[in-house]
Design an enzyme around this catalytic site. Structure first.
Site, mmCIF file in Angstrom:
data_model
loop_
_atom_site.group_PDB
_atom_site.id
_atom_site.type_symbol
_atom_site.label_atom_id
_atom_site.label_comp_id
_atom_site.label_asym_id
_atom_site.label_seq_id
_atom_site.Cartn_x
_atom_site.Cartn_y
_atom_site.Cartn_z
ATOM 1 N N TRP A 48 -6.498 -3.276 2.704
ATOM 2 C CA TRP A 48 -6.961 -4.508 2.055
ATOM 3 C C TRP A 48 -8.023 -4.293 0.993
ATOM 4 O O TRP A 48 -8.449 -5.242 0.344
ATOM 5 C CB TRP A 48 -7.486 -5.508 3.090
ATOM 6 C CG TRP A 48 -8.278 -4.920 4.221
ATOM 7 C CD1 TRP A 48 -7.841 -4.775 5.507
ATOM 8 C CD2 TRP A 48 -9.608 -4.388 4.195
ATOM 9 N NE1 TRP A 48 -8.817 -4.179 6.278
ATOM 10 C CE2 TRP A 48 -9.919 -3.933 5.496
ATOM 11 C CE3 TRP A 48 -10.576 -4.245 3.191
ATOM 12 C CZ2 TRP A 48 -11.128 -3.349 5.833
ATOM 13 C CZ3 TRP A 48 -11.791 -3.654 3.511
ATOM 14 C CH2 TRP A 48 -12.065 -3.219 4.824
ATOM 15 N N ASN A 49 -8.473 -3.063 0.778
ATOM 16 C CA ASN A 49 -9.620 -2.916 -0.125
ATOM 17 C C ASN A 49 -9.231 -2.862 -1.602
ATOM 18 O O ASN A 49 -10.018 -3.248 -2.448
ATOM 19 C CB ASN A 49 -10.473 -1.708 0.276
ATOM 20 C CG ASN A 49 -9.664 -0.441 0.361
ATOM 21 O OD1 ASN A 49 -8.431 -0.474 0.314
ATOM 22 N ND2 ASN A 49 -10.342 0.680 0.474
ATOM 23 N N LYS B 139 4.547 -3.508 1.478
ATOM 24 C CA LYS B 139 3.916 -4.498 2.369
ATOM 25 C C LYS B 139 2.400 -4.414 2.223
ATOM 26 O O LYS B 139 1.782 -3.432 2.614
ATOM 27 C CB LYS B 139 4.280 -4.245 3.838
ATOM 28 C CG LYS B 139 3.789 -5.386 4.733
ATOM 29 C CD LYS B 139 3.620 -5.010 6.187
ATOM 30 C CE LYS B 139 2.289 -4.397 6.509
ATOM 31 N NZ LYS B 139 1.117 -5.290 6.423
ATOM 32 N N THR C 111 -3.767 4.139 12.487
ATOM 33 C CA THR C 111 -2.483 3.609 11.990
ATOM 34 C C THR C 111 -1.665 4.738 11.382
ATOM 35 O O THR C 111 -0.445 4.811 11.569
ATOM 36 C CB THR C 111 -2.736 2.495 10.943
ATOM 37 O OG1 THR C 111 -3.525 1.478 11.553
ATOM 38 C CG2 THR C 111 -1.442 1.895 10.444
ATOM 39 N N GLU D 139 -2.579 8.317 3.084
ATOM 40 C CA GLU D 139 -3.929 8.228 2.490
ATOM 41 C C GLU D 139 -4.789 7.505 3.508
ATOM 42 O O GLU D 139 -4.719 6.280 3.631
ATOM 43 C CB GLU D 139 -3.877 7.427 1.182
ATOM 44 C CG GLU D 139 -3.116 8.102 0.071
ATOM 45 C CD GLU D 139 -3.812 9.333 -0.463
ATOM 46 O OE1 GLU D 139 -4.946 9.634 -0.029
ATOM 47 O OE2 GLU D 139 -3.206 10.021 -1.297
ATOM 48 N N CYS E 223 -12.396 4.208 1.014
ATOM 49 C CA CYS E 223 -12.064 5.285 1.955
ATOM 50 C C CYS E 223 -12.790 6.596 1.646
ATOM 51 O O CYS E 223 -13.139 7.335 2.549
ATOM 52 C CB CYS E 223 -10.569 5.526 1.931
ATOM 53 S SG CYS E 223 -9.964 5.761 0.261
ATOM 54 N N GLU F 282 -1.804 11.366 -4.050
ATOM 55 C CA GLU F 282 -1.436 10.304 -4.969
ATOM 56 C C GLU F 282 -1.968 10.681 -6.353
ATOM 57 O O GLU F 282 -2.824 11.554 -6.491
ATOM 58 C CB GLU F 282 -2.012 8.960 -4.501
ATOM 59 C CG GLU F 282 -1.427 8.562 -3.156
ATOM 60 C CD GLU F 282 -1.469 7.084 -2.850
ATOM 61 O OE1 GLU F 282 -2.576 6.562 -2.664
ATOM 62 O OE2 GLU F 282 -0.386 6.450 -2.781
#
Ligand code: NDP
Length: 483
Positions: free
Chosen positions: A151-152, A175, A231, A249, A283, A457
């Site tokens: 969500w960040n 998603k 997760t 990530e 993160c 990434e």
């Protein structure tokens, strides 16, 4: 501003609704108000999105890289033209100040679309001569990629995953986090406005169960997750059951080392950027700040002074430089860590309180005299809480800096060039900084080692994670066999 999206999902080039899905309220973190409502994807929606992505993939991959790249670069241009409205929306979605979102979110997404758009036409295999025979390789897409976001950075994550995936000829179902469902829909809209065929980039909303349904579906070839380590472990395991490709990530508890020869003003700037940008919800943050004993008090004094200059308030006001936490739940988690820091004997230098106003605002918080075993020095807090630890010398601090299960990022501040590079080489981390912190240009690989993840990434490195190489052996003469 209209924050209610046209519908919950974007599938096959259009907005799609299914009100049978669990409602998800969109809450503006600065006020606690409900500013929209979407519905979690039902199994029928998940199925429709995967069919759309699967159906579109072969034709998308058959286009030339130049054609695919042109669409991505057009999307980058649209994103930049709409930076203001996208930034306002990002601020509603996350609570991050417009001062940040206007320079770090849609702009970063546009950079990824432009960079991988430019690279799409350059993707090639190679030719390997073997006497008269030869081998050529084909760089092929993986197929359907699933992106799952935290969500960040909702716009950035949707773009960082989508751009390389699409450049390589894959299609995507993305998603977003249930906490920030608005921005990825805009990424999908813009890609299709730029010319991406229907089904190439789809967005479905949902809770973790929707993510799990996507990860385990046989039609999916690759999963790229940005999220927490727990997760990540679940998603990686689920993907491994069907041997899917993954990029993970994940979180971190990164060290930042400040030697006593460092420029204090720069080191304080690095500590602020590495702990309080996005209210600490980043993160790669350098949340264990090791400060050499000689400059500790000067560093803390200047840090407290500079934090006093933070403008905390309405995040839509361009003057505001520090906003709320993304949600009440995240605020409570961080408050729990602040209490733990005090209980375990760390010295509260500044902050520590919730602000007396609507929304989920916490003060920028600094603890000093933190020791390696304290909870706030070991666990990822994901909020505006900095832990300052003392150290004597380089050997001691390197061992302590690396003594963590995480390995996302690390930074060093020093004027000694040889030491700077020696320390960077010694860090067990995927992304390191010398006399700076948290820069993430699209040209540089970004990702973690140890529990912080697998894969990279951004940069050319991302291409390896969204494509696969096929070898074709060509025999030029007759073929002999033993019988
Ligand atoms: P979570 O790990 O809780 O969730 C990440 C995403 O995964 C969400 O979309 C979530 O859905 C989904 N999800 C949850 N469970 C499953 C499952 N079993 N299968 C598939 N998908 C699932 O992270 P947060 O959203 O809370 O984000 C914060 C964390 O993300 C921090 O720990 C941070 O370190 C990490 N992060 C890492 C970054 C990096 O680049 N390395 C960048 C940003 C954040 P739902 O919305 O329902 O929770």
């Amino acid at each position: 501003m209209q924050t209610q999206p046209a519908a919950s999902h974007f599938i096959g080039g259009e907005y799609v609704e299914d009100t049978a899905g669990t409602p998800i309220d969109v809450i503006y973190p600065a006020t606690g108000e409900v500013i929209g409502r979407v519905h979690s994807a039902t199994p029928a929606i998940v199925d429709r999105a995967l069919e759309a992505a699967r159906g579109a993939q072969a034709a998308w991959a058959a286009m030339t890289g130049t054609e695919r790249g042109r669409i991505l670069r057009r999307a980058a241009d649209i994103m930049r033209e709409r930076n203001h409205e996208l930034s306002v929306l990002e601020t509603y979605d996350t609570g991050k100040p417009y001062q940040e979102t206007s320079v770090a979110d849609a702009t970063s997404g546009a950079d990824a679309l432009e960079y991988f758009g430019g690279m799409a036409a350059t993707l090639t295999g190679e030719h390997i001569q073997l006497g008269e025979d030869w081998v050529y390789t084909r760089r092929e897409p993986l197929g359907v990629c699933v992106g799952i976001g935290a969500w960040n950075y909702p716009t950035q994550i949707a773009s960082w995953k989508g751009a390389p995936a699409l450049a390589c000829g894959n299609t995507m179902v993305f998603k977003p986090s249930e906490t920030t469902p608005l921005c990825a829909l805009k990424v999908a809209e813009i890609l299709h406005e730029a010319g991406a065929p229907a089904g190439v980039y789809n967005v479905v909303q949902g809770l973790g169960d929707v993510g799990a349904a996507l990860v385990t579906d046989a039609r999916v070839d690759k999963v790229s997750l940005t999220g927490s380590v727990p997760t990540g472990r679940k998603v990686y395991a689920a993907a491994a059951a069907e041997m899917k490709h993954v990029t993970m990530e994940l979180g971190g508890k990164s060290p930042m080392i400040v030697f006593d020869d460092a420029d204090i003003e720069n080191a304080v700037s690095g500590a602020i950027l590495g702990n309080f940008y996005s209210s600490g919800q980043v993160c790669s943050n350098g949340t264990r700040v090791f400060v050499q004993k000689g400059i500790k008090e000067a560093f803390l004094a200047r840090l407290s002074e500079r934090l006093g200059q933070a403008v905390i308030g309405d995040p839509q006001d361009p003057a505001t430089s520090f906003g709320p936490m993304v949600s009440e739940r995240q605020m409570e988690i961080v408050q729990g860590y602040i209490a733990k820091g005090q209980d375990e004997g760390a010295r509260l230098v500044c902050g520590g309180n919730r602000l007396q106003r609507d929304g989920f605002f916490l003060e920028p918080t600094v603890f000093a005299d933190v020791t390696d075993g304290m909870t706030i020095a070991r666990e990822e807090i994901f909020g505006p809480v900095m832990a300052v630890l003392d150290f004597e010398d380089e050997g001691d601090v390197m061992a302590r800096a690396n003594d963590t299960e995480f390995g996302l990022a690390a930074g060093v501040f020093t004027r000694d060039l040889a030491r700077a590079h020696r320390v960077a080489a010694g860090f067990e981390a995927g992304t390191c900084y010398i006399n700076t912190y948290n820069d993430a240009p699209v040209e540089a690989p970004f990702g973690g080692v140890k529990a912080s993840g697998v894969g990279r990434e951004n940069s050319k490195a991302a291409i390896e994670h969204y494509s696969q190489v096929k070898s074709v052996y060509v025999r030029m003469g007759d073929l002999e066999a033993p019988f």
